[in-house]
Design a protein around this motif. Structure first.
Motif, PDB file in Angstrom:
ATOM      1  N   ALA A 298       2.553 -20.223  -1.699  1.00  0.00           N
ATOM      2  CA  ALA A 298       1.801 -21.151  -0.851  1.00  0.00           C
ATOM      3  C   ALA A 298       0.297 -20.930  -0.968  1.00  0.00           C
ATOM      4  O   ALA A 298      -0.462 -21.354  -0.098  1.00  0.00           O
ATOM      5  N   MET A 299      -0.134 -20.280  -2.065  1.00  0.00           N
ATOM      6  CA  MET A 299      -1.550 -19.972  -2.240  1.00  0.00           C
ATOM      7  C   MET A 299      -2.200 -20.788  -3.356  1.00  0.00           C
ATOM      8  O   MET A 299      -3.362 -21.169  -3.261  1.00  0.00           O
ATOM      9  N   ILE A 300      -1.475 -21.049  -4.438  1.00  0.00           N
ATOM     10  CA  ILE A 300      -2.057 -21.744  -5.581  1.00  0.00           C
ATOM     11  C   ILE A 300      -2.426 -23.173  -5.202  1.00  0.00           C
ATOM     12  O   ILE A 300      -1.592 -23.952  -4.735  1.00  0.00           O
ATOM     13  N   THR A 301      -3.695 -23.521  -5.411  1.00  0.00           N
ATOM     14  CA  THR A 301      -4.150 -24.889  -5.159  1.00  0.00           C
ATOM     15  C   THR A 301      -4.502 -25.611  -6.452  1.00  0.00           C
ATOM     16  O   THR A 301      -4.507 -26.841  -6.486  1.00  0.00           O
ATOM     17  N   GLU A 302      -4.797 -24.852  -7.513  1.00  0.00           N
ATOM     18  CA  GLU A 302      -5.158 -25.469  -8.789  1.00  0.00           C
ATOM     19  C   GLU A 302      -4.477 -24.737  -9.933  1.00  0.00           C
ATOM     20  O   GLU A 302      -4.532 -23.513 -10.028  1.00  0.00           O
ATOM     21  N   LEU A 303      -3.831 -25.511 -10.817  1.00  0.00           N
ATOM     22  CA  LEU A 303      -3.110 -24.951 -11.956  1.00  0.00           C
ATOM     23  C   LEU A 303      -3.480 -25.724 -13.215  1.00  0.00           C
ATOM     24  O   LEU A 303      -3.312 -26.941 -13.276  1.00  0.00           O
ATOM     25  N   ASN A 304      -3.995 -25.017 -14.219  1.00  0.00           N
ATOM     26  CA  ASN A 304      -4.389 -25.642 -15.480  1.00  0.00           C
ATOM     27  C   ASN A 304      -3.510 -25.103 -16.595  1.00  0.00           C
ATOM     28  O   ASN A 304      -3.634 -23.944 -16.996  1.00  0.00           O
ATOM     29  N   LEU A 305      -2.611 -25.960 -17.091  1.00  0.00           N
ATOM     30  CA  LEU A 305      -1.675 -25.597 -18.158  1.00  0.00           C
ATOM     31  C   LEU A 305      -1.915 -26.426 -19.414  1.00  0.00           C
ATOM     32  O   LEU A 305      -0.997 -26.699 -20.181  1.00  0.00           O
ATOM     33  N   SER A 306      -3.142 -26.810 -19.644  1.00  0.00           N
ATOM     34  CA  SER A 306      -3.476 -27.622 -20.818  1.00  0.00           C
ATOM     35  C   SER A 306      -3.231 -26.850 -22.112  1.00  0.00           C
ATOM     36  O   SER A 306      -3.345 -25.622 -22.158  1.00  0.00           O
TER      37      SER A 306
END
Length: 249
Positions: A187-195
């Protein structure tokens, strides 16, 4: 291997201790993953007030510098003089010293290639030492599926990281599925970049399913993957009711 900057040697730097320098050099030679712990993250903590430019491993000591050299120090010096030489030691240690200088952010240089074991050690260290790191950037380290799984397991128990950047990390569908599982419990991750991770429809659909349960994340970047129409539609359907969600496929 985790290198922890020790505040007690701030003036002289961690590498004023010859055995610390020797351990890092040996790790470089044996191709062991090295992560400099971002507890404080300044050059002074590693190399002293003079920084890298004034770092001279030959001046390093073992034990109390006011006393005669210890047996350990003599052995290390003998090994260096009759082996690689001081210049090679200095070059290796400086090159291997990757760390962050921005408070709250951990960047692991692309050249380190941290690997699955390094991921596990890094996240364990962050959790154990309660380092207030909000951003973790492992871009270009090619952690692969195993690294993504190790990261996913750690993230289920990590309460500090809010931004995770894994551009060009070679995680594929299986890695994306592992992270998707972690998102259902984080419940902490607000942004995830998997490009740029060779993620296809299977990975995208797993992430879409996670987004239906996760109410925290509001940015998901998936540029330059192999996601087709099925995966793209699944993702769009999952965030259709989230008006402020930033989705890039």
């Amino acid at each position: 291997m985790i290198v922890v900057s020790n505040e007690k040697v701030l003036d002289a730097g961690l590498y004023s201790r010859l055995w610390c320098t020797w351990e890092v050099y040996c790790a470089v030679v044996d191709e062991v993953d090295i992560v400099v712990h971002p507890l404080t993250g300044t050059i002074a903590h590693l190399f002293g007030a003079g920084g890298e430019m004034e770092f001279d491993p030959e001046r390093g000591r073992c034990g109390n510098p006011a006393l005669a050299p210890t047996e350990d120090e003599n052995r290390i010096r003998h090994a260096i003089v009759n082996g690689a030489g001081w210049d090679a030691i200095r070059e290796s240690v400086v090159e291997a010293s990757q760390f962050t200088t921005e408070v709250g952010r951990i960047d692991v240089d692309r050249g380190v290639r941290i690997g699955p074991k390094g991921v596990k050690l890094l996240l364990e260290a962050v959790a154990t030492d309660n380092v207030p790191a909000e951003t973790l950037d492992l871009s270009g380290n090619r952690i692969g599926t195993l690294g993504a799984r190790a990261l996913a397991t750690a993230l289920q128990h990590n309460a500090t990281i809010t931004t995770l950047i894994l551009v060009d990390s070679d995680i594929g569908d299986l890695g994306a599925q592992a992270l998707a599982t972690a998102l259902q419990h984080n419940a902490m991750i607000t942004e995830l970049n998997l490009s740029s991770n060779n993620i296809g429809d299977l990975g995208a659909q797993a992430l879409a399913a996670a987004l239906q349960q996760n109410e925290t994340i509001d940015v998901l970047l998936l540029h330059d993957n192999s996601i087709g129409d099925l995966g793209t539609q699944a993702l769009r359907d999952a965030v259709a009711h989230k008006l402020a969600f930033d989705l890039s496929v």
